[in-house]
Design an enzyme around this catalytic site. Sequence first.
Site, PDB file in Angstrom:
ATOM      1  N   LYS A   1       0.707  -1.291   0.040  1.00 11.89           N
ATOM      2  CA  LYS A   1      -0.010  -0.092   0.070  1.00 11.89           C
ATOM      3  C   LYS A   1       0.872   1.222   0.091  1.00 11.89           C
ATOM      4  CE  LYS A   1      -3.885  -2.142   2.615  1.00 11.89           C
ATOM      5  NZ  LYS A   1      -4.609  -2.248   3.649  1.00 11.89           N
TER       6      LYS A   1
ATOM      7  N   SER B   1      -0.559   0.640   5.918  1.00 11.98           N
ATOM      8  CA  SER B   1      -0.774  -0.222   7.235  1.00 11.98           C
ATOM      9  C   SER B   1      -1.893  -1.023   6.771  1.00 11.98           C
ATOM     10  CB  SER B   1      -1.271   0.707   8.361  1.00 11.98           C
ATOM     11  OG  SER B   1      -1.378  -0.126   9.461  1.00 11.98           O
ATOM     12  N   ASP B   2      -1.886  -2.156   7.452  1.00  8.27           N
ATOM     13  CA  ASP B   2      -2.851  -3.333   7.393  1.00  8.27           C
ATOM     14  C   ASP B   2      -2.948  -4.232   8.610  1.00  8.27           C
ATOM     15  OD1 ASP B   2      -4.348  -4.701   4.931  1.00  8.27           O
ATOM     16  OD2 ASP B   2      -3.406  -6.373   6.081  1.00  8.27           O
ATOM     17  N   GLN B   3      -3.950  -4.683   8.896  1.00  6.01           N
ATOM     18  CA  GLN B   3      -4.279  -5.560  10.108  1.00  6.01           C
ATOM     19  C   GLN B   3      -5.036  -6.766   9.643  1.00  6.01           C
ATOM     20  OE1 GLN B   3      -7.635  -4.530  13.078  1.00  6.01           O
ATOM     21  NE2 GLN B   3      -5.779  -4.272  14.269  1.00  6.01           N
TER      22      GLN B   3
ATOM     23  N   ALA C   1       0.375  -4.182  10.903  1.00  6.78           N
ATOM     24  CA  ALA C   1       1.531  -3.794  10.256  1.00  6.78           C
ATOM     25  C   ALA C   1       1.708  -2.360   9.668  1.00  6.78           C
ATOM     26  CB  ALA C   1       2.046  -4.927   9.104  1.00  6.78           C
TER      27      ALA C   1
END
Length: 201
Positions: free
Chosen positions: A57, A73-75, A110
């Site tokens: 991203k 960011s990613d979850q 992250a």
Amino acid sequence: MQSSPSRKLVLGSTSVYRRELLARLRLPFIVAAPDVDETPLPGEAPAALARRLALAKARAVADIHPDCIVIGSDQVADLHGQPLGKPRTHDRAVAQLQAMRGQTVIFQTAVAVVCKASSFMQEDLAPVRVQFRDLGDAEIEQYLRAETPYDCAGSAKSEGLGISLLEAIDNDDPTALVGLPLIRTCRMLRAAGLNLWEQAT
């Protein structure tokens, strides 16, 4: 790295939760939607998936804004090694919470910071261990109808009513569970040359 107060900050996310969290730092920033396929790779572990997508991203948005400092960011919710993403629908949210009741779930959050102009790139992971209560079906249904958390990985908003579903939270970056670990984010922004105090408004 030398401070670069002239570099603009971009949040590579359409998440309202991440936007609200980043706004706490009082930094001027713009938002850009990353064009990234979030499909997990075959056999990809939740932590690896979160890291890969956060970096993808940030890179995707940095390609469009090469002179800016970009946050991605990613979850991914990690239930015994199986990734749980955003449910999107009521029925999927019910199934997620039923699977997680009485279990310890690790929310793998992250974050990545990229600046193409300075060749800067860092990423990190902020895992959050969450112990869910042994929830009854009626309680799950009542919660979902009240808060409709269908855009949240793991089907629960810990910053809202979802906190009532939990027994305990264990982490070292308090905002990670909501979607953006600000301690790690600030560390990377400083490393990228952004002076947080000069930029804060």
